[in-house]
Every structure is written in structure tokens, then in C-alpha cells.
Design an enzyme around this catalytic site. Structure first.
Site, PDB file in Angstrom:
ATOM      1  N   HIS A  48      41.254  27.146  44.185  1.00 34.53           N
ATOM      2  CA  HIS A  48      41.826  26.251  45.193  1.00 34.53           C
ATOM      3  C   HIS A  48      42.232  24.911  44.559  1.00 34.53           C
ATOM      4  O   HIS A  48      41.886  24.625  43.415  1.00 34.53           O
ATOM      5  CB  HIS A  48      40.798  25.998  46.301  1.00 34.53           C
ATOM      6  CG  HIS A  48      39.536  25.372  45.792  1.00 34.53           C
ATOM      7  ND1 HIS A  48      38.563  26.108  45.159  1.00 34.53           N
ATOM      8  CD2 HIS A  48      39.096  24.086  45.770  1.00 34.53           C
ATOM      9  CE1 HIS A  48      37.580  25.297  44.800  1.00 34.53           C
ATOM     10  NE2 HIS A  48      37.880  24.064  45.149  1.00 34.53           N
ATOM     11  N   THR A  51      46.773  21.587  42.097  1.00 35.03           N
ATOM     12  CA  THR A  51      47.424  21.634  40.775  1.00 35.03           C
ATOM     13  C   THR A  51      46.545  22.227  39.672  1.00 35.03           C
ATOM     14  O   THR A  51      45.311  22.182  39.737  1.00 35.03           O
ATOM     15  CB  THR A  51      47.806  20.199  40.326  1.00 35.03           C
ATOM     16  OG1 THR A  51      46.651  19.363  40.447  1.00 35.03           O
ATOM     17  CG2 THR A  51      48.946  19.641  41.139  1.00 35.03           C
ATOM     18  N   ARG A  52      47.220  22.768  38.678  1.00 37.89           N
ATOM     19  CA  ARG A  52      46.605  23.195  37.419  1.00 37.89           C
ATOM     20  C   ARG A  52      47.589  22.892  36.297  1.00 37.89           C
ATOM     21  O   ARG A  52      48.794  22.815  36.531  1.00 37.89           O
ATOM     22  CB  ARG A  52      46.359  24.723  37.405  1.00 37.89           C
ATOM     23  CG  ARG A  52      45.335  25.237  38.404  1.00 37.89           C
ATOM     24  CD  ARG A  52      43.925  24.815  38.029  1.00 37.89           C
ATOM     25  NE  ARG A  52      42.928  25.449  38.870  1.00 37.89           N
ATOM     26  CZ  ARG A  52      42.551  25.037  40.082  1.00 37.89           C
ATOM     27  NH1 ARG A  52      43.094  23.966  40.605  1.00 37.89           N
ATOM     28  NH2 ARG A  52      41.625  25.681  40.753  1.00 37.89           N
ATOM     29  N   LYS A 270      44.605  12.760  38.694  1.00 40.72           N
ATOM     30  CA  LYS A 270      43.445  13.654  38.524  1.00 40.72           C
ATOM     31  C   LYS A 270      43.041  13.670  37.055  1.00 40.72           C
ATOM     32  O   LYS A 270      43.870  13.969  36.188  1.00 40.72           O
ATOM     33  CB  LYS A 270      43.873  15.043  38.982  1.00 40.72           C
ATOM     34  CG  LYS A 270      42.881  16.165  38.787  1.00 40.72           C
ATOM     35  CD  LYS A 270      43.294  17.313  39.702  1.00 40.72           C
ATOM     36  CE  LYS A 270      43.054  18.669  39.156  1.00 40.72           C
ATOM     37  NZ  LYS A 270      43.522  19.727  40.088  1.00 40.72           N
ATOM     38  N   HIS A 274      35.845  18.733  30.942  1.00 40.27           N
ATOM     39  CA  HIS A 274      35.926  20.198  30.849  1.00 40.27           C
ATOM     40  C   HIS A 274      34.539  20.857  30.747  1.00 40.27           C
ATOM     41  O   HIS A 274      34.318  21.771  29.966  1.00 40.27           O
ATOM     42  CB  HIS A 274      36.813  20.558  29.650  1.00 40.27           C
ATOM     43  CG  HIS A 274      37.027  22.032  29.461  1.00 40.27           C
ATOM     44  ND1 HIS A 274      37.392  22.880  30.475  1.00 40.27           N
ATOM     45  CD2 HIS A 274      36.929  22.809  28.345  1.00 40.27           C
ATOM     46  CE1 HIS A 274      37.498  24.109  30.007  1.00 40.27           C
ATOM     47  NE2 HIS A 274      37.219  24.097  28.727  1.00 40.27           N
ATOM     48  N   CYS A 317      34.783  22.278  42.343  1.00 39.21           N
ATOM     49  CA  CYS A 317      35.362  23.557  41.940  1.00 39.21           C
ATOM     50  C   CYS A 317      34.339  24.198  40.997  1.00 39.21           C
ATOM     51  O   CYS A 317      33.345  23.551  40.645  1.00 39.21           O
ATOM     52  CB  CYS A 317      36.688  23.289  41.229  1.00 39.21           C
ATOM     53  SG  CYS A 317      37.743  24.736  41.008  1.00 39.21           S
ATOM     54  N   LYS A 350      46.722  29.560  34.565  1.00 34.83           N
ATOM     55  CA  LYS A 350      48.075  29.704  34.008  1.00 34.83           C
ATOM     56  C   LYS A 350      48.379  31.139  33.588  1.00 34.83           C
ATOM     57  O   LYS A 350      49.528  31.549  33.517  1.00 34.83           O
ATOM     58  CB  LYS A 350      48.262  28.737  32.822  1.00 34.83           C
ATOM     59  CG  LYS A 350      47.340  29.034  31.651  1.00 34.83           C
ATOM     60  CD  LYS A 350      47.463  28.024  30.514  1.00 34.83           C
ATOM     61  CE  LYS A 350      46.628  26.798  30.692  1.00 34.83           C
ATOM     62  NZ  LYS A 350      45.157  27.034  30.865  1.00 34.83           N
TER      63      LYS A 350
HETATM   64  C1  LIG Z   1      38.434  21.898  38.311  1.00 30.32           C
HETATM   65  C2  LIG Z   1      39.157  23.047  37.672  1.00 30.32           C
HETATM   66  C3  LIG Z   1      40.292  22.799  36.916  1.00 30.32           C
HETATM   67  C4  LIG Z   1      40.954  23.833  36.303  1.00 30.32           C
HETATM   68  N1  LIG Z   1      42.084  23.560  35.593  1.00 30.32           N
HETATM   69  C5  LIG Z   1      42.808  24.569  35.074  1.00 30.32           C
HETATM   70  C6  LIG Z   1      44.049  24.298  34.467  1.00 30.32           C
HETATM   71  O1  LIG Z   1      44.477  23.141  34.403  1.00 30.32           O
HETATM   72  N2  LIG Z   1      44.767  25.341  33.993  1.00 30.32           N
HETATM   73  C7  LIG Z   1      44.318  26.615  34.063  1.00 30.32           C
HETATM   74  O2  LIG Z   1      45.021  27.511  33.595  1.00 30.32           O
HETATM   75  N3  LIG Z   1      43.131  26.903  34.646  1.00 30.32           N
HETATM   76  C8  LIG Z   1      42.384  25.917  35.154  1.00 30.32           C
HETATM   77  N4  LIG Z   1      41.200  26.175  35.781  1.00 30.32           N
HETATM   78  C9  LIG Z   1      40.665  27.540  35.763  1.00 30.32           C
HETATM   79  C10 LIG Z   1      41.218  28.450  36.837  1.00 30.32           C
HETATM   80  O3  LIG Z   1      41.393  27.747  38.037  1.00 30.32           O
HETATM   81  C11 LIG Z   1      40.252  29.630  36.979  1.00 30.32           C
HETATM   82  O4  LIG Z   1      40.158  30.265  35.704  1.00 30.32           O
HETATM   83  C12 LIG Z   1      40.744  30.643  37.988  1.00 30.32           C
HETATM   84  O5  LIG Z   1      40.996  30.033  39.220  1.00 30.32           O
HETATM   85  C13 LIG Z   1      39.685  31.742  38.165  1.00 30.32           C
HETATM   86  O6  LIG Z   1      40.147  32.621  39.167  1.00 30.32           O
HETATM   87  P1  LIG Z   1      39.288  33.845  39.665  1.00 30.32           P
HETATM   88  O7  LIG Z   1      40.239  34.647  40.510  1.00 30.32           O
HETATM   89  O8  LIG Z   1      38.627  34.498  38.521  1.00 30.32           O
HETATM   90  O9  LIG Z   1      38.100  33.228  40.539  1.00 30.32           O
HETATM   91  P2  LIG Z   1      38.075  32.745  42.071  1.00 30.32           P
HETATM   92  O10 LIG Z   1      39.253  31.949  42.394  1.00 30.32           O
HETATM   93  O11 LIG Z   1      36.756  32.129  42.327  1.00 30.32           O
HETATM   94  O12 LIG Z   1      38.199  34.101  42.883  1.00 30.32           O
HETATM   95  C14 LIG Z   1      37.120  34.988  43.059  1.00 30.32           C
HETATM   96  C15 LIG Z   1      37.129  35.398  44.487  1.00 30.32           C
HETATM   97  O13 LIG Z   1      36.178  36.446  44.682  1.00 30.32           O
HETATM   98  C16 LIG Z   1      35.629  36.289  45.951  1.00 30.32           C
HETATM   99  N5  LIG Z   1      34.370  37.024  46.025  1.00 30.32           N
HETATM  100  C17 LIG Z   1      33.269  36.810  45.294  1.00 30.32           C
HETATM  101  N6  LIG Z   1      32.252  37.608  45.695  1.00 30.32           N
HETATM  102  C18 LIG Z   1      32.733  38.363  46.704  1.00 30.32           C
HETATM  103  C19 LIG Z   1      32.162  39.357  47.537  1.00 30.32           C
HETATM  104  N7  LIG Z   1      30.872  39.715  47.447  1.00 30.32           N
HETATM  105  N8  LIG Z   1      32.932  39.951  48.471  1.00 30.32           N
HETATM  106  C20 LIG Z   1      34.257  39.600  48.598  1.00 30.32           C
HETATM  107  N9  LIG Z   1      34.833  38.625  47.854  1.00 30.32           N
HETATM  108  C21 LIG Z   1      34.098  38.016  46.905  1.00 30.32           C
HETATM  109  C22 LIG Z   1      35.404  34.779  46.032  1.00 30.32           C
HETATM  110  O14 LIG Z   1      35.189  34.326  47.323  1.00 30.32           O
HETATM  111  C23 LIG Z   1      36.696  34.262  45.413  1.00 30.32           C
HETATM  112  O15 LIG Z   1      37.696  34.028  46.372  1.00 30.32           O
HETATM  113  C24 LIG Z   1      40.492  25.161  36.414  1.00 30.32           C
HETATM  114  C25 LIG Z   1      39.354  25.426  37.184  1.00 30.32           C
HETATM  115  C26 LIG Z   1      38.683  24.382  37.807  1.00 30.32           C
HETATM  116  C27 LIG Z   1      37.454  24.677  38.613  1.00 30.32           C
HETATM  117  O1  LIG Z   2      43.499  25.108  31.117  1.00 22.74           O
HETATM  118  C1  LIG Z   2      43.842  23.934  31.064  1.00 22.74           C
HETATM  119  O2  LIG Z   2      44.955  23.610  30.659  1.00 22.74           O
HETATM  120  C2  LIG Z   2      42.873  22.860  31.505  1.00 22.74           C
HETATM  121  C3  LIG Z   2      42.885  21.726  30.553  1.00 22.74           C
HETATM  122  C4  LIG Z   2      42.025  21.946  29.378  1.00 22.74           C
HETATM  123  C5  LIG Z   2      40.690  22.347  29.749  1.00 22.74           C
HETATM  124  C6  LIG Z   2      40.657  23.316  30.783  1.00 22.74           C
HETATM  125  N1  LIG Z   2      41.603  23.432  31.653  1.00 22.74           N
END
Ligand SMILES: Cc1cc2nc3c(=O)[nH]c(=O)nc-3n(C[C@H](O)[C@H](O)[C@H](O)COP(=O)(O)OP(=O)(O)OC[C@H]3O[C@@H](n4cnc5c(N)ncnc54)[C@H](O)[C@@H]3O)c2cc1C
Ligand SMILES: O=C(O)[C@@H]1CCCC=N1
Length: 388
Positions: A48, A51-52, A270, A274, A317, A350
Site C-alpha cells: 500500500h 509511491t515506490r 518521503k 531501509h 508498512c 518494481k
Molecule cells: C516502506 C516501504 C517502502 C518500499 N519501497 C520500495 C521501493 O521504493 N521500491 C520497490 O521496488 N519496493 C519497495 N518496497 C517493497 C515492496 O513494496 C514489497 O516488496 C512488496 O510490496 C511486497 O509485496 P507482496 O505482494 O509480497 O506482499 P503484500 O503486499 O503484503 O501482499 C501479501 C498479501 O497476502 C495477504 N495474505 C496474507 N495472509 C493471508 C491469508 N491467510 N489469507 C488471505 N490473504 C493473506 C495479505 O493480506 C497481503 O495483502 C517497499 C516496502 C515498504 C514497506
Molecule cells: O527498492 C527501492 O528502490 C527502495 C530504495 C532502496 C531500499 C529499498 N527500497
């Protein structure tokens, strides 16, 4: 029981990785169910926020190489959904000129002929006003980089999945998985069967894996997502062509610091650290450690004098981190119709479109488009033995 199952594939978790996987499966005409525990959209996982960062600047070649295709896939989704998802701003990378990390990023960019500009210290402030480059730091700009509109991207990919005939059931917490030729998934709203299962449960991954005899070395960290007020409104704004930035090493703390130009909240930029403190994904809001914010305050006071060094907004997050910060993209070691995408270690957004494609390929038993050896479960052999 029919051997057909209700679906060809069930994907658990509608974050960025599960949503792109479901979309790729539906594109391949697979009858696909995407299950999500929370009512969508939600702010309790990792995908959520507005931005990323998107960038090719990495210290490992394989990520830079994969990013080539990611940019194409993001553009494809922008076209299909008629929505803008990427804004090119460039990424300023700063770090001690002779440190191995800064040099590795520079080498990877040069080796892969990624367009970039090196900013010598004496020219730095002409190009990047309002930032103090640390003594001894090098600076370069990955000009391909920019900002991804994250919430909007999730809406777009889920919308396209639905258009392709996919089914999303949200508010359905999965509480059991039974492996077999047909995988049986018990959720709060029903029991579903499919030939294949893809697990993309983010910070809840090990909870899900406990049903199928596997545990991975994943740490869940709460990240304080901090926004800082510009002393002069607009000085770090995206329209002033201020770039995203990544500070790879600095005296204030041993982890990266990164930031995005002010855009989503007027007058606020923002900037995050990390890493964070360990938490259980259901107890995220009880984790109140702020030592990361102290590090950011000290860094911003020194290097970003145009920001008020007291966060104006702090959101939450989670990262799900592997020991080497490489992803897990693999089949379950005993049940090859169960595919796992996990451990995106704070940098997976990304790659979402490509992760979706790769998990889809694994699920269909196709040869993956990339060498997945850095992402295999067997790199953690000590974690395989006791639980299987
Ligand atoms: C602050 C922050 C900054 C970031 N910045 C960057 C960035 O600049 N660039 C970049 O490339 N990446 C960035 N990232 C990383 C990136 O956002 C994550 O790697 C990515 O969102 C992970 O996605 P996911 O689908 O694995 O996890 P999630 O988005 O958490 O999705 C997992 C889903 O599974 C669901 N789930 C879990 N258990 C169950 C269950 N029992 N039953 C049904 N559903 C379930 C959860 O509710 C959730 O919706 C950042 C992350 C954070 C927190
Ligand atoms: O993935 C990204 O670009 C950001 C910035 C560097 C550290 C983690 N997330």
C-alpha cells in the site's frame, strides 16, 4: 470429488506480487482465484501507499538485467489500463566513493550500459540544490529511474485481472492448505480446490507455510514511513525535477536511506530508513521503536537542510526480509504444484510485473525466463531439513 478442481490456480495474497501473478495466469487462460484476507484495498501489508522507487541502479547484475523487462511490462500495463503508473525522475545515488557498495552500483550501471550521469563533487550543488554531499562521497544519477504510483498500480492490475475473467475474493482469510493433486484451500468464506497454488502472502508467508511443512528464514520488520516538511515549499518537488535518492552508506546508520521527491502530500518529502524492528504481521502497530527515525533526523539535518528534521507524517508498512535480501521464487520442495513468491526484502515492488510472469511460468511447469538460482529455497538448506 472432481479431479478438475474449482480452479486451475488459486493465488493467496492480493499484494503486488499475487495480483500480478493472478493477472499473468489469467492471460494464459487459467481459471484463477485470487484470495485476500482483508477487504481491498487495505493498508496492512507491504504494497500500500502512493509511491515506490523504480530503478536499474543495483549492486547485483541480475536485478539490473531483470529491470529491462520490468520497464517494458509496466509500460504494457499502463497502455492496457490507460493509466500513468511510472514517472521518470532519475535516482541520485550517493555513497563513499571508494566503498564497495557504491562502486558495485556504478559498475553494474556501466557494464549494462544504463544511461547515467556522474556528478563530480565540485558540480554537485549546481545540479542538485538543497542537498549537502558528504565529504568523500561520490554521486551519480540513474536517469532511467523514477517513481511508481503504487496504489494506482494495484488497482490497475487487479482491474485487468477481473477483465480477463479472473475472480477476486477478499475478506477471506486462509486458515488451512492441504497439498495433493488438487490443492484444497480453506478460507473464512469457503473451501476451494485447484490444480495449482501460488503463495504470495507477504509477511504472513511462514504462517501459510506451516500448513505445508516448510519454514523459511524470513524476518518481518515494521517500517516507519516518514514524510518531512519542506522549509520552502516546492524545493524538493517532483516538478522542480528533484530526483528520488539512495544514500548507500553514511555515518548516521549502517543501512541505506532513501527518499522520493515531494508529490503525494503537498510540501512533504518521503524519506525512510531501509530497515526497522521485528514484529509479528498482526501486531505491527504494537511495535513502537523509533531508533530509525532518530537516524533519519540526524542524516536530514546534515544533508537535507531544506527539510524540517521532525517527521510531519509517519505511516507504517512491513518488509519481509531474507538473510541475503534476495527474493524466494520457487516450487515447494515436495509439492511441485505449490509455488512460493516471498521475501521481497523491501525492494520487490518494481519487479512486480516480472515476478508475476515468473511465478506463472513456475506454476505452469514452464522453463522460467530468467536464471532463478539466486532465488531458490535450497540456498537455505538448514531450513529445509527439520521441517520436512
Ligand atoms: C516502506 C516501504 C517502502 C518500499 N519501497 C520500495 C521501493 O521504493 N521500491 C520497490 O521496488 N519496493 C519497495 N518496497 C517493497 C515492496 O513494496 C514489497 O516488496 C512488496 O510490496 C511486497 O509485496 P507482496 O505482494 O509480497 O506482499 P503484500 O503486499 O503484503 O501482499 C501479501 C498479501 O497476502 C495477504 N495474505 C496474507 N495472509 C493471508 C491469508 N491467510 N489469507 C488471505 N490473504 C493473506 C495479505 O493480506 C497481503 O495483502 C517497499 C516496502 C515498504 C514497506
Ligand atoms: O527498492 C527501492 O528502490 C527502495 C530504495 C532502496 C531500499 C529499498 N527500497
Amino acid at each position: 470429488m472432481s479431479t478438475e478442481g474449482d480452479y486451475d490456480c488459486i493465488v493467496i495474497g492480493a499484494g503486488v506480487q499475487g495480483s500480478f501473478t493472478a493477472y499473468q495466469l489469467a492471460k494464459k487462460k487459467q481459471r484463477t482465484l485470487l484470495l485476500e484476507q482483508f477487504v481491498l484495498p487495505h493498508t496492512r501489508g507491504s504494497s500500500h501507499g502512493q509511491t515506490r522507487i523504480i530503478r536499474k541502479a543495483y549492486d547485483q547484475d541480475y536485478y539490473t538485467v531483470m529491470m529491462e523487462e520490468c520497464y517494458r511490462l509496466w509500460a504494457q500495463l499502463e497502455e492496457e489500463a490507460s493509466v500513468k503508473l511510472v514517472r521518470q525522475t532519475g535516482l541520485l545515488v550517493m555513497g563513499p566513493e571508494n566503498s564497495s557498495q557504491y562502486q558495485a552500483v556504478k559498475n553494474t550501471l556501466q557494464k549494462n550500459r544504463v544511461p547515467m550521469v556522474i556528478l563530480p563533487p565540485e558540480e554537485f550543488s549546481k545540479h542538485i540544490p538543497n542537498v549537502n554531499l558528504s565529504e568523500g562521497d561520490g554521486a551519480l544519477v540513474d536517469t532511467t529511474a523514477g517513481v511508481l504510483f503504487a496504489d494506482r498500480a494495484l488497482r490497475a492490475v487487479q482491474g485487468q485481472f477481473l477483465k480477463l475473467g479472473g475472480i477476486i475474493k477478499d475478506g477471506q482469510k486462509v486458515s488451512d492448505i492441504k497439498p495433493g493433486a488438487l490443492v484444497t484451500v480453506t478460507a473464512s468464506g469457503g473451501v476451494y480446490r485447484a490444480k495449482n497454488l501460488v503463495l504470495t502472502a507477504g509477511s504472513w508467508t511462514n504462517g501459510m507455510l506451516s500448513y505445508i511443512g516448510l519454514q523459511l528464514p524470513l524476518k518481518v520488520l515494521k517500517i516507519n514511513v516518514c514524510y518531512w516538511k519542506e522549509k520552502v515549499p516546492g524545493s524538493y518537488h517532483v516538478q522542480q525535477r528533484f530526483p528520488a535518492f539512495l544514500q548507500v552508506e553514511c555515518p548516521e546508520g549502517k543501512h541505506h536511506i532513501y527518499g522520493l521527491p515531494s508529490n503525494e502530500y503537498p510540501g512533504l518529502m518521503k524519506v525512510c530508513y531501509h530497515t526497522g524492528s521485528e514484529t509479528h504481521p498482526d501486531m505491527r502497530d504494537r511495535q513502537s521503536d523509533q531508533s530509525d527515525i532518530d537516524i533519519l533526523k540526524r542524516y536530514l539535518t546534515r544533508c537535507f537542510p531544506g527539510l524540517d528534521p521532525e517527521p510531519a507524517v509517519v505511516e507504517s508498512c512491513m518488509y519481509t526480509v531474507t538473510p541475503d535480501e534476495d527474493f524466494v521464487l520457487d516450487c515447494h520442495p515436495l509439492h511441485n504444484n505449490i509455488v512460493i513468491g516471498a521475501g521481497f526484502s523491501g525492494h520487490g515492488f518494481k519487479f512486480g510485473p516480472l515476478i508475476g510472469k515468473l511465478l506463472c511460468e513456475l506454476s505452469l511447469g514452464e522453463v522460467p525466463s530468467y536464471d532463478l538460482s539466486p532465488f531458490r529455497i535450497r540456498r537455505f538448506p538448514e531450513h529445509l531439513k527439520p521441517s520436512l
